[in-house]
Write an enzyme that holds these catalytic residues in place. Structure first.
Site, PDB file in Angstrom:
ATOM      1  CG  ASP A 119       2.357   0.846  -0.706  1.00 46.65           C
ATOM      2  OD1 ASP A 119       1.720   1.786  -1.212  1.00 46.65           O
ATOM      3  OD2 ASP A 119       2.523  -0.262  -1.253  1.00 46.65           O
ATOM      4  CD  GLN A 141      -0.750  -2.547  -7.364  1.00 51.08           C
ATOM      5  OE1 GLN A 141       0.116  -1.693  -7.301  1.00 51.08           O
ATOM      6  NE2 GLN A 141      -2.024  -2.263  -7.260  1.00 51.08           N
ATOM      7  CE  LYS A 174       0.707   2.057  -7.647  1.00 50.80           C
ATOM      8  NZ  LYS A 174       0.421   0.777  -7.011  1.00 50.80           N
TER       9      LYS A 174
HETATM   10  N1  GUN Z   1      -3.366  -1.799  -4.648  1.00 48.84           N
HETATM   11  C1  GUN Z   1      -4.240  -0.763  -4.822  1.00 48.84           C
HETATM   12  N2  GUN Z   1      -3.728   0.368  -4.302  1.00 48.84           N
HETATM   13  C2  GUN Z   1      -2.523   0.049  -3.789  1.00 48.84           C
HETATM   14  C3  GUN Z   1      -1.501   0.807  -3.136  1.00 48.84           C
HETATM   15  O1  GUN Z   1      -1.602   2.010  -2.892  1.00 48.84           O
HETATM   16  N3  GUN Z   1      -0.391   0.093  -2.774  1.00 48.84           N
HETATM   17  C4  GUN Z   1      -0.252  -1.222  -3.026  1.00 48.84           C
HETATM   18  N4  GUN Z   1       0.869  -1.804  -2.619  1.00 48.84           N
HETATM   19  N5  GUN Z   1      -1.171  -1.950  -3.620  1.00 48.84           N
HETATM   20  C5  GUN Z   1      -2.298  -1.305  -3.998  1.00 48.84           C
END
Ligand code: GUN
Length: 298
Positions: free
Chosen positions: A121, A98, A54
């Site tokens: 998100d 995350q 990311k």
């Molecule tokens: N963990 C796995 N995929 C995601 C996501 O898209 N967002 C977040 N915040 N955590 C994740």
């Protein structure tokens, strides 16, 4: 019949390029770059990989990346204090904490602490509510990426029968909302659904998001259906191999003989998630600065 392969990797690359261009134009107008803050608690290896990719993708798209790595024993109160600091930081447009979080931290409490206008998100209940009533907000990245792939291939989804298998807050439920918004006729199926193969066989569009390796078989599909596979499951390692193969929730090889189009795993839905996260962050930046997004860009 052999299905067309929906190339999510290529689509995601092109979306990331367009995001990069719009982000450069944003910087020229706003006098600053759009910024995404990512918070990682602990050292889960898969999460570390996600967070690293990311961060790289954010920088490559002409945006700022702020990474906050906290020890696994971070107190919930300290995490909430960091979120509050990021809420009040004008250089931060999007905040992503995350998941999963360590078990001593309540995920819902943390998500609720994120400003809904920085919740790129789309996990905050305010954004879930906005999606449900059709207000502007943020939509979770994976289902929004699926809708992009679907409308790219099928155009108008009006009147099509869509079956979503899986009812998670992150994928299944928002996916169903988005499909309704696109005028599809939607069934939200799950592990307790009776006669699941029969239900799926009605669908022009199948979204598999249950997290069970190769569950959806060829004979569950209507010939010509468009199949979007959100699953990522690792099979047990074959003899002598260190790691098992990655497969989706759809039995890909046999399903490809019946479907009209299908996403592969890997290389289908997966790459879309980060591309849409960047898109959501750029949208947040435009809203925060009161600058209109260029028409039809993303
Ligand atoms: N963990 C796995 N995929 C995601 C996501 O898209 N967002 C977040 N915040 N955590 C994740």
């Amino acid at each position: 019949m052999t299905a067309e392969i929906i190339d999510g990797k290529a689509f995601a690359l092109s979306l990331r390029e367009r995001v990069g261009e719009v982000a450069a134009a944003f910087e020229a107008k706003a006098g600053r770059k759009a910024g995404l803050a990512v918070v990682l608690v602990g050292e889960d290896p898969a999460s570390q990989v996600y967070v690293r990719s990311k961060g790289k993708a954010t920088l490559a798209a002409n945006m700022l990346s702020f990474e906050h790595k906290l020890p696994v024993d971070t107190a919930e109160a300290d995490l909430l204090a960091l979120v509050e600091k990021l809420n009040n930081d004008p250089s931060v447009d999007g905040i992503l904490v995350q998941l999963p979080l360590p078990s001593h931290v309540d995920e819902q409490t943390v998500i609720a602490a994120i400003s809904p206008d920085k919740d790129v998100d789309g996990f905050h209940v305010t954004n879930a509510g906005r999606l449900a009533v059709g207000q502007e907000g943020f939509v979770p990245c994976t289902p929004l990426g699926c809708i992009m792939l679907l409308t790219d291939r099928l155009g108008d989804l009006s009147g099509l029968d869509a079956v979503v298998v899986g009812r998670s807050n992150i994928v299944g439920k928002p996916m169903a909302q988005l499909l309704v918004q696109q005028n599809a006729t939607v069934t939200l199926a799950h592990s307790r659904t009776k006669n699941l193969p029969e239900v799926v066989r009605r669908a022009d569009i199948v979204i598999a998001a249950v997290g069970r390796a190769e569950m959806v078989k060829a004979d569950w599909l209507k010939p010509g259906a468009t199949v979007i596979d959100v699953g990522i499951n690792r099979l047990p390692p074959a003899d002598g191999a260190e790691k098992g193969k990655l497969v989706g929730d759809v039995a890909f090889a046999e399903a490809s003989e019946v479907a009209g189009a299908i996403t592969p795993v890997p290389g289908g839905v997966g790459p879309m998630t980060i591309a849409v996260l960047l898109r959501n962050t750029l949208v947040a930046a435009h809203r925060n600065e009161g600058i209109a997004m260029p028409d039809g860009a993303l």
